[in-house]
Write an enzyme that holds these catalytic residues in place. Structure first.
Site, PDB file in Angstrom:
ATOM      1  N   GLU A 143       0.821  -1.221   0.000  1.00  0.00           N
ATOM      2  CA  GLU A 143       0.000   0.000   0.000  1.00  0.00           C
ATOM      3  C   GLU A 143       0.851   1.265   0.000  1.00  0.00           C
ATOM      4  O   GLU A 143       0.546   2.223  -0.721  1.00  0.00           O
ATOM      5  CB  GLU A 143      -0.920   0.001   1.226  1.00  0.00           C
ATOM      6  CG  GLU A 143      -1.801   1.237   1.321  1.00  0.00           C
ATOM      7  CD  GLU A 143      -2.564   1.309   2.638  1.00  0.00           C
ATOM      8  OE1 GLU A 143      -3.462   2.151   2.729  1.00  0.00           O
ATOM      9  OE2 GLU A 143      -2.235   0.543   3.559  1.00  0.00           O
ATOM     10  N   ASP A 144       1.915   1.295   0.772  1.00  0.00           N
ATOM     11  CA  ASP A 144       2.619   2.560   1.037  1.00  0.00           C
ATOM     12  C   ASP A 144       4.004   2.665   0.412  1.00  0.00           C
ATOM     13  O   ASP A 144       4.687   3.676   0.599  1.00  0.00           O
ATOM     14  CB  ASP A 144       2.748   2.758   2.554  1.00  0.00           C
ATOM     15  CG  ASP A 144       1.404   2.942   3.232  1.00  0.00           C
ATOM     16  OD1 ASP A 144       0.457   3.364   2.548  1.00  0.00           O
ATOM     17  OD2 ASP A 144       1.292   2.654   4.444  1.00  0.00           O
TER      18      ASP A 144
END
Length: 706
Positions: A76-77
């Site tokens: 996700e990051d």
């Protein structure tokens, strides 16, 4: 932030066969992907995934779950991808990381319809592999532990989301310790003053009573040693939010709560569990209705334990949970016990259940549901073990706390329905009003005109709304009773000076006394907040009796010879206005008794000792002590208020002694100095009119004590 070696050591403590190379590789990869990223607190971002992994080691989880925790934010990051994670760590871990990413992207605190859809996705994701939600719960727990670095608005949003979704979910999955901590961390954000208040009271309580946990733990250990049972005993004070919720549900203050401590007894066998129960019940009195045997009837998440509440040291209620070591492991880990390792192999715990069964059955049940609201209500019924959802005859849903009764249901619909409730049908069967409702039941309320709430209803209902409505109605009822009593007191007082208590006279007196009107005056008069004499003095100061006109106590009795003195019999303690008779004693003068005193039977064969007496007809001094036998609510300020009321009646308390102390009521004897029988009647009426006085009677000794 702990390093890779420390993390591996935490895993090795319960799984010596851990894949050290896999964990070290994931640690290095996660650190590389998150390099240059920082949390709001200023710490390196990778400290968060490491902390989440450390939390999961406390549950003795497998290597795949630990690695997933280290990598749960990479897809996700960071620049990492599903394919890259799959190539490096395998499909199992890639699927778990992807599942956590999808859960993170769900906006679980949005509108009701959207939330229903998110719940659906949440449970479908969980049904594939429940380890996904274990990582997500640990992720939320660490975020809540470090929430102070967020903005105030974000803190409140996350705390609400945690309280509404993640804490109940942790509890439903059997991880009660995590639910307790998540709720308490949310409580710290949402109501810091309430939490601080409870903590301050705990400190005060500990200073006053000492270490109660240690004392009661010692008491239990002694009983088990006496019974020859080997077991470990642990005790703790309940979490602040748990206490707050209990206060809100019961409508009681902290000082009235008794079971604020919990104790666990961990045994070596199931037979010993019942042996411990017998030893505890033999030593302390069990509290009715507070016993549950989850060993013979386990919860769906595998939880097994015996729960009992007893009146322990100094009458304090304490909850005791009794279970074996294996049962305790499931109770602590919940569904996570399914993946727990011990000594390098999957722990074979006979009480651990298949963690996917509950989620799978839930998703199967609602897979084709079209109504989002219906889906959400059913999910909540499954998740929130501390709530029940019941239905009106028309099919409308009413949400209530667990332990709610048909009366709570009635007040949840409308205050008018609650006030006029005379009965209820649950699933078409007539039931008592104190019946505890269960999820999914249909409730029909039966009402009748003229029905009013009863004082006993306070102990039946569980919701704050119902308790507040009942108390409000009882106060209105008390006011009407006080007005009626005040009218009678005013009539007697006015007739005493040859006047009539007309509406105009009462209205005029009320205006001069700064009161709203005659009804307010009568209500305060009946509640003993003002005296009838003060009302008379306001209008007729020249007619009101002055203290200088009072009869001296030494000449209060008529019928004695010149040198004879008298004393009042301590068995009946007569007062002016009551019929009396004297009994002569050689060297002691005359002892006067009430004409109906039982002690007089002893003198029936000695008529020469009887002397016909009567009280002086004038106004007497308030010096005659009388015993009042009172039963009052055990609430803060009740006794002080009653003492004030007695003082307002121009009576003086000379002694006070308790006969019985219970968690809900006190019984005591008050010795009060009074003027005469009318004065006694006024004081007793004022006491009887108080809503916190269960009974008031004149106290008489069983026999003469002179």
């Amino acid at each position: 932030m702990i390093d890779a070696d420390d993390l591996i050591e935490l895993v090795r403590n319960y799984n010596p066969r851990t894949n050290e190379k896999l964990i070290r590789s994931a640690y290095a990869y996660g650190m590389e992907m998150h390099e240059g990223q920082f949390r709001r607190s200023g710490e390196p971002y990778f400290s968060h995934p490491v902390a989440v992994a450390a939390i999961l080691t406390e549950m003795h989880l497998d290597d795949a779950t630990i690695v997933t925790a280290l990598l749960h934010d990479t897809i996700e990051d960071t620049r990492s991808t599903y394919g890259e994670v799959q190539d490096r760590f395998g499909t199992e871990i890639a699927e778990l990381v992807d599942g956590v990413t999808k859960l993170t992207n769900l906006q679980l605190s949005s509108s009701e319809t959207k939330q229903a859809e998110n719940f659906r996705k949440l449970f479908f994701a969980m049904s594939k592999d429940l380890r996904v939600i274990l990582v997500k719960l640990a992720d939320r727990l660490h975020n809540m532990r470090t929430i102070k670095s967020m903005s105030p608005e974000k803190q409140v949003q996350k705390a609400h989301e945690t309280m509404d979704i993640f804490a109940p979910l942790a509890g439903r999955m059997g991880m009660q310790w995590m639910r307790d901590e998540l709720e308490d961390l949310s409580f710290r954000v949402l109501n810091p003053e309430g939490r601080n208040s409870i903590m301050r009271r705990f400190i005060t309580l500990q200073r006053e009573t000492g270490d109660v946990v240690q004392k009661i733990t010692g008491d239990i250990r002694k009983e088990l040693e006496r019974a020859g049972i080997e077991a470990d005993v642990y005790g703790r004070a309940k979490k602040p939010y748990s206490i707050w919720r209990k206060m809100e549900a019961s409508g009681q203050g902290f000082s009235r709560l008794s079971d604020i401590y919990g104790f666990r007894v961990i045994t070596t066998s199931e037979a010993d569990c019942y042996g411990v129960l017998g030893a505890i019940h033999q030593r302390w009195r069990a509290v009715p209705g507070r016993f549950k045997d989850y060993i013979s009837q386990p919860k769906s998440n595998g939880y097994r334990s015996i729960h009992t509440t007893v009146s322990g040291r100094d009458g304090k209620r304490v909850e005791v949970q009794i279970r074996t070591r294996e049962m305790h492991e499931v109770a602590e880990a919940g569904v996570a016990a399914h993946w727990a390792y011990r000594d390098g192999v999957r722990a074979e715990n006979p009480f651990a259940v298949d963690p996917a069964q509950w989620v799978a059955s839930l998703t199967d049940r609602f897979e084709n549901a079209d109504d989002h609201d219906e889906f959400l209500e059913h999910v909540r019924m499954e998740m929130y073990s501390d709530q029940v959802f019941c239905f009106t005859p028309k099919g409308e849903v009413v949400k209530l706390p667990r332990g709610a009764t048909p009366l709570d249901f009635a007040y949840a619909i409308h205050t008018r329905i609650g006030d006029s409730c005379v009965g209820a049908k649950v699933d078409t069967i007539r039931v008592p009003l104190w019946t505890r409702l269960k999820n999914g039941q249909s409730v029909e309320i039966i009402t009748a005109e003229g029905q009013r709430p009863q004082a006993t209803w306070i102990d039946i209902v569980a919701t704050g709304r119902a308790k507040a409505a009942i108390r409000r109605s009882l106060r209105d009822e008390d006011r009407r009773r006080f007005e009626k009593l005040g009218k009678e007191l005013a009539r007697v007082a006015f007739e005493h000076v040859g006047k009539r208590a007309t509406e105009k006279a009462l209205t005029t007196a009320a205006r001069h006394m700064g009161l709203a009107g005659s009804q307010e005056l009568l209500a305060r008069l009946g509640a003993a907040e003002i005296t009838a004499r003060s009302v008379v003095e306001t209008l007729y100061p020249d007619l009101a009796e002055k203290k200088g006109d009072e009869i001296d106590a030494a000449r209060a009795v008529v019928g004695l010879s010149g040198e004879q003195s008298f004393t009042r019999a301590p068995c009946c303690r007569p007062v002016p206005g009551e019929r009396i008779v004297g009994i002569a004693y050689r060297g002691k003068g005359v002892v006067i008794h009430a004409i109906d005193c039982a002690a007089l039977e002893a003198y029936e064969d000695q008529p020469q000792r009887w002397i016909d007496l009567r009280w002086h007809s004038g106004v007497h001094q308030p010096v005659y002590d009388v015993g009042l036998d009172l039963t009052i609510s055990n609430d803060a300020g009740v006794l002080g208020r009653l003492c004030t009321q007695i003082g307002e009646q121009k009576a003086n308390i000379t002694d006070l002694r308790f006969l019985d102390r219970k968690p809900d009521f006190y019984r005591l004897i008050l010795d009060v100095e009074l003027r005469d029988a009318e004065h006694l009647h006024a004081v007793m009426l004022a006491m009887e009119a108080d809503s916190d006085v269960a009974s008031v009677e004149r106290h008489r000794e069983l026999k003469e004590t002179t």
